[in-house]
Design a protein around this motif. Structure first.
Motif, PDB file in Angstrom:
ATOM      1  N   LEU A   1       0.820  -1.209   0.000  1.00 46.02           N
ATOM      2  CA  LEU A   1       0.000   0.000   0.000  1.00 46.02           C
ATOM      3  C   LEU A   1       0.858   1.264   0.000  1.00 46.02           C
ATOM      4  CD1 LEU A   1      -2.727  -1.277   2.460  1.00 46.02           C
ATOM      5  CD2 LEU A   1      -3.029  -0.843   0.008  1.00 46.02           C
ATOM      6  N   LYS A   2       1.937   1.269   0.785  1.00 47.78           N
ATOM      7  CA  LYS A   2       2.837   2.430   0.793  1.00 47.78           C
ATOM      8  C   LYS A   2       3.513   2.600  -0.563  1.00 47.78           C
ATOM      9  CE  LYS A   2       4.043   2.944   5.627  1.00 47.78           C
ATOM     10  NZ  LYS A   2       5.167   2.943   6.596  1.00 47.78           N
ATOM     11  N   GLU A   3       3.953   1.496  -1.163  1.00 57.16           N
ATOM     12  CA  GLU A   3       4.620   1.549  -2.464  1.00 57.16           C
ATOM     13  C   GLU A   3       3.729   2.171  -3.526  1.00 57.16           C
ATOM     14  OE1 GLU A   3       6.054  -1.606  -5.867  1.00 57.16           O
ATOM     15  OE2 GLU A   3       6.283  -2.181  -3.785  1.00 57.16           O
ATOM     16  N   HIS A   4       2.418   1.953  -3.394  1.00 59.00           N
ATOM     17  CA  HIS A   4       1.457   2.479  -4.374  1.00 59.00           C
ATOM     18  C   HIS A   4       0.805   3.786  -3.924  1.00 59.00           C
ATOM     19  CE1 HIS A   4       2.011  -1.611  -5.863  1.00 59.00           C
ATOM     20  NE2 HIS A   4       1.740  -1.070  -7.028  1.00 59.00           N
ATOM     21  N   GLN A   5       1.425   4.447  -2.939  1.00 59.40           N
ATOM     22  CA  GLN A   5       1.005   5.774  -2.466  1.00 59.40           C
ATOM     23  C   GLN A   5      -0.454   5.842  -2.006  1.00 59.40           C
ATOM     24  OE1 GLN A   5       2.768   5.830  -5.741  1.00 59.40           O
ATOM     25  NE2 GLN A   5       4.605   5.840  -4.507  1.00 59.40           N
ATOM     26  N   VAL A   6      -0.948   4.775  -1.401  1.00 61.83           N
ATOM     27  CA  VAL A   6      -2.270   4.839  -0.784  1.00 61.83           C
ATOM     28  C   VAL A   6      -2.123   5.745   0.437  1.00 61.83           C
ATOM     29  CG1 VAL A   6      -4.074   3.507   0.393  1.00 61.83           C
ATOM     30  CG2 VAL A   6      -2.959   2.568  -1.638  1.00 61.83           C
ATOM     31  N   PRO A   7      -3.026   6.705   0.629  1.00 61.51           N
ATOM     32  CA  PRO A   7      -2.911   7.639   1.744  1.00 61.51           C
ATOM     33  C   PRO A   7      -2.832   6.927   3.102  1.00 61.51           C
ATOM     34  CG  PRO A   7      -4.549   8.418   0.197  1.00 61.51           C
ATOM     35  CD  PRO A   7      -4.167   7.024  -0.239  1.00 61.51           C
TER      36      PRO A   7
END
Length: 78
Positions: free
Chosen positions: A44-50
């Motif tokens: 999720l962090k890698e895909h810039q999810v808030p």
């Protein structure tokens, strides 16, 4: 970053109009179930999810909204 917004133009209420983020969240939840929290968090962090969305979906079992059948996209695929 308007594409990652969790509100719509009808008064700021939460919605799932951002299908790209919804797909990423669904895949992150699947990773959490199958591979664990660490893998889900990294994805999720890698895909810039808030961060607030990540915290809500991984932080508690009650934080996730039920999917709306009419707009819930298929799982994210690479």
């Amino acid at each position: 970053m308007g594409a990652m917004s969790s509100h719509d133009d009808s008064g700021g209420k939460n919605s799932r109009s951002d299908t790209a983020t919804a797909r990423l969240v669904e895949q992150g939840i699947e990773f959490h179930t199958v591979l664990g929290r660490t893998v889900a968090l990294a994805f999720l962090k890698e895909h810039q999810v808030p961060a607030d969305i990540i915290y809500r979906i991984l932080g508690s079992s009650t934080g996730r909204r039920q999917p709306a059948p009419s707009i819930t996209p298929p799982p994210y695929e690479r």
